[in-house]
Motif scaffolding. Structure first.
Motif, short mmCIF file in Angstrom:
data_model
loop_
_atom_site.label_atom_id
_atom_site.label_comp_id
_atom_site.label_asym_id
_atom_site.label_seq_id
_atom_site.Cartn_x
_atom_site.Cartn_y
_atom_site.Cartn_z
N LEU A 131 0.86 -1.19 0.00
CA LEU A 131 0.00 0.00 0.00
C LEU A 131 0.89 1.23 0.00
N TRP A 132 0.47 2.25 -0.72
CA TRP A 132 1.23 3.49 -0.77
C TRP A 132 0.90 4.38 0.44
N PRO A 133 1.79 5.33 0.74
CA PRO A 133 1.48 6.26 1.83
C PRO A 133 0.43 7.28 1.41
N VAL A 134 -0.50 7.55 2.29
CA VAL A 134 -1.41 8.67 2.07
C VAL A 134 -0.60 9.96 2.21
N PRO A 135 -0.66 10.88 1.25
CA PRO A 135 0.12 12.11 1.37
C PRO A 135 -0.14 12.82 2.71
N ALA A 136 0.93 13.19 3.38
CA ALA A 136 0.83 13.75 4.73
C ALA A 136 0.00 15.02 4.77
N ASN A 137 0.09 15.86 3.75
CA ASN A 137 -0.66 17.11 3.75
C ASN A 137 -2.16 16.86 3.75
N ALA A 138 -2.60 15.79 3.10
CA ALA A 138 -4.02 15.47 3.08
C ALA A 138 -4.50 15.12 4.48
N ILE A 139 -3.66 14.42 5.25
CA ILE A 139 -4.02 14.05 6.61
C ILE A 139 -4.02 15.28 7.53
N ARG A 140 -2.99 16.10 7.39
CA ARG A 140 -2.88 17.27 8.26
C ARG A 140 -3.99 18.28 8.03
N ALA A 141 -4.41 18.44 6.79
CA ALA A 141 -5.43 19.44 6.47
C ALA A 141 -6.82 19.04 6.95
N ASN A 142 -7.01 17.75 7.24
CA ASN A 142 -8.31 17.23 7.66
C ASN A 142 -8.44 17.38 9.18
N THR A 143 -8.58 18.61 9.64
CA THR A 143 -8.36 18.95 11.05
C THR A 143 -9.43 18.42 12.00
N LEU A 144 -10.64 18.17 11.52
CA LEU A 144 -11.72 17.75 12.41
C LEU A 144 -12.09 16.28 12.23
N GLY A 145 -11.32 15.56 11.47
CA GLY A 145 -11.56 14.14 11.27
C GLY A 145 -10.25 13.38 11.38
N ILE A 169 -7.93 10.79 8.75
CA ILE A 169 -7.62 9.93 7.61
C ILE A 169 -6.44 9.06 8.02
N ASN A 170 -6.61 7.76 7.99
CA ASN A 170 -5.59 6.84 8.46
C ASN A 170 -4.39 6.77 7.53
N GLN A 171 -3.24 6.50 8.13
CA GLN A 171 -2.01 6.25 7.38
C GLN A 171 -1.77 4.75 7.35
N ASN A 172 -1.10 4.27 6.32
CA ASN A 172 -0.84 2.84 6.19
C ASN A 172 0.38 2.43 7.01
N LYS A 173 0.36 1.18 7.44
CA LYS A 173 1.44 0.64 8.25
C LYS A 173 2.75 0.69 7.47
#
Length: 606
Positions: free
Chosen positions: A569-583, A585-589
């Protein structure tokens, strides 16, 4: 690049971390998000949004360092061959991280997939959410458009869940800023996509223009989704709808341009740019369309000969120590015009160039179909000027004394499928691959998907029969049922579908099925979902077949080729996770941020 409406694209900023979709690409149809109430009012307006979905799909194969090359390098058959810079994805353990550059032609295009697949979902959701408020001439017209939108959404989600695993599920148009997304279980997403495709299969027609979604394409994608869910009988039924539907058939006789050229064969015909969309081609289920001068088209074409052909013009010397090959056009021996001017970016491994080609009668590897390095000749004009005896003679990798004559074999010495990659180029002085339509789905793959469904059910006779349908068309000897395993199917996919299929996606899908079913692989191992990112068929297959990764191979700059099990599995781009401030989004192992994960959603929230 110009940006779209601020509110609509805040969603893409959150999920995608950056916006790459330009208004230039949206010219073929009116797609204004500034006044949706004036656009999405009838079938024509809805089709405009669907054209945007098609454009997002098309971009995967076109331009310099297209995204498909990133899919390829996460596989057994290809590695990144660029050796004159540090950025290209070769040491995957070091270079593939959530905060790395994930969307650049000099690095990789993982981020492109995250961006463009969610962008395509956005356009599809616009149609789906507004379908009941638009005017149609009939319920049938409405349902065809809705079914097409369902197809696109399912297509992009099928790719996302096999690239990134659990991801946010968006089922409605977003009309206001939203930063509280949560990852949804991959299986929940796939079940919803199956439901939608079951509907689409009833309403989408095969009687459409090339480039539009066909019922055959819907059934084909549904087969992949059914396989992913472990619904093997359903996969056989949906594949039967394509194979036995009376609309599509494998190309078995010569057709189209070059049909009277006895030095070519039906496989050559199948892959000529001029033949992909002709009515005589009954094998194409879904094409993306790109022609010279088309509005919204790609300026420089598909560029397959730049990305996938070795950099023949450099690094190759004669046994006498002189520069051997010149890739300029207009020479007495013009290699560049015949094969293209390559840079060796999408570098095939020996798995794809040698080990799978064990049948000399196979038309896909017949004389003239592949570019074979030792069939090329020394052509540098300087050799002729000094009467060098090697001018016009076949290339050699080694001198008689055993000295290697190519100073960079990664980039400049490998064979390639000329029949598939050769696209005449009228725009570049040194041909790189011009404008052509390209296959997304083709009936040969449907046979191989049905073969796979039979394999998972343990029906090896039917598995062999479907594989042999593809092999016999290529004049290759049939295989016996006792020779069949998943590797047999993967080998046939490589012979037939190189640079068409998204290889990483399909390897990950198959790896998930092994983990879901507990069926032993041909290597004797049994996999499970609990430690999927630590131990999986994806990694074992690549390490077995790819002669670069984890073998100590280094390029000239000293970068070593590495890969790990978690790259399934590829990494979810970190900026997408950081910008989602009230929810959340999981990162892959295997990637930083995984330790903050929360359980993914296991049901669809209204």
């Amino acid at each position: 690049m110009k940006t779209q409406s601020k509110n609509i694209f805040l969603l893409i900023t959150v999920l995608l971390s950056a916006l790459s979709c330009s208004e230039e690409y949206l010219k073929p149809k009116p797609l204004s998000f500034y006044s949706p109430e004036n656009t999405y009012i009838d079938a024509e307006g809805m089709r405009g949004a669907l054209v945007a979905c098609a454009i997002n799909m098309r971009e995967e194969w076109y331009g310099d360092a297209p995204p498909i090359t990133t899919e390829n390098i996460f596989s057994e058959g290809t590695v990144e061959g660029t050796t004159d810079k540090v950025g290209p994805a070769q040491n995957l353990n070091l270079q593939i991280t959530p905060d790395a550059e994930l969307n650049h032609t000099n690095f990789n295009r993982i981020g492109w997939y995250w961006i463009n697949e969610y962008s395509g979902i956005k356009y599809a959701n616009t149609v789906i959410s507004r379908i009941d408020n638009a005017n149609f001439v009939s319920e049938e017209e409405k349902n065809r458009i809705l079914g097409t939108a369902y197809f696109y959404r399912a297509y992009f989600y099928y790719r996302l869940v096999h690239q990134f695993g659990d991801v946010p599920l968006l089922l409605n148009e977003v009309t206001a800023p939203k930063v509280n997304y949560y990852s949804t279980s991959r299986m929940v997403i796939l079940k919803k996509m199956k439901e939608d495709l079951d509907f689409a299969e009833k309403w989408v027609s095969d009687n459409v223009d090339r480039g539009e979604i066909t019922r055959g394409a819907v059934s084909h994608l549904l087969t992949k989704v059914n396989l992913s869910l472990g619904l093997f009988d359903d996969a056989i039924r949906s594949a039967n709808n394509v194979i036995n539907g009376g609309i599509y058939s494998l190309a078995t006789s010569r057709f189209g341009i070059n049909a009277m050229d006895n030095t070519k064969n039906v496989i050559w015909d199948l892959h000529r740019p001029e033949n992909k969309s002709v009515t005589a081609n009954h094998e194409a289920l879904l094409l993306v369309i790109d022609r010279f001068g088309i509005e919204g088209g790609f300026t420089n074409g598909i560029r397959t000969m730049r990305n996938c052909v070795p950099n023949i013009g450099r690094n190759i010397n004669t046994p006498s120590g002189k520069k051997g090959v010149n890739d300029a056009t207009g020479l007495e021996i013009d290699i560049s015009t015949k094969y293209g001017r390559g840079i060796g970016r999408n570098r095939l491994t020996s798995y794809n160039t040698k080990s799978i080609w064990n049948d000399k009668s196979d038309l896909r590897h017949a004389k003239g179909m592949w570019g074979i390095m030792t069939d090329l000749v020394y052509n540098d004009p300087g050799l002729k000027k000094i009467n060098d005896p090697y001018y016009g003679k076949p290339l050699q990798l080694f001198s008689t004394a055993g000295k290697i004559l190519c100073t960079d074999t990664i980039r400049s010495w490998f064979d390639w499928p000329h029949y598939k990659l050769f696209v005449e180029d009228f725009e570049n002085s040194r041909p790189e691959g011009g404008h052509t339509d390209w296959y997304v789905f083709r009936l040969a793959e449907t046979y191989l998907l049905r073969a796979e469904a039979y394999y998972w059910k343990g029906d090896m006779g039917s598995t062999a029969a479907d594989i042999n349908s593809v092999r016999l068309r290529a004049n290759s000897a049939p295989i016996a049922s006792n020779q069949v395993n998943i590797g047999t199917i993967l080998d046939e996919r490589s012979r037939e579908l190189y640079y068409e299929e998204p290889r990483k996606t399909e390897l990950t899908r198959i790896s998930y099925i092994f983990a879901l079913t507990g069926k032993p692989a041909y290597n004797g191992k049994v996999y499970n979902l609990k430690n999927f990112s630590d131990d999986n068929f994806f990694f074992d297959r690549i390490i077995e077949k790819n002669d670069f990764y984890n073998k100590g191979v280094k390029n000239l700059a000293g970068t070593e080729y590495t890969i790990s099990p978690y790259h399934v599995l590829w990494p979810v781009p970190a900026n997408a996770i950081r910008a989602n401030t009230l929810g959340h989004i999981n990162q892959n192992k295997g990637y930083s941020g995984y330790d903050t994960n929360v359980p993914p959603l296991e049901k669809i929230e209204e």
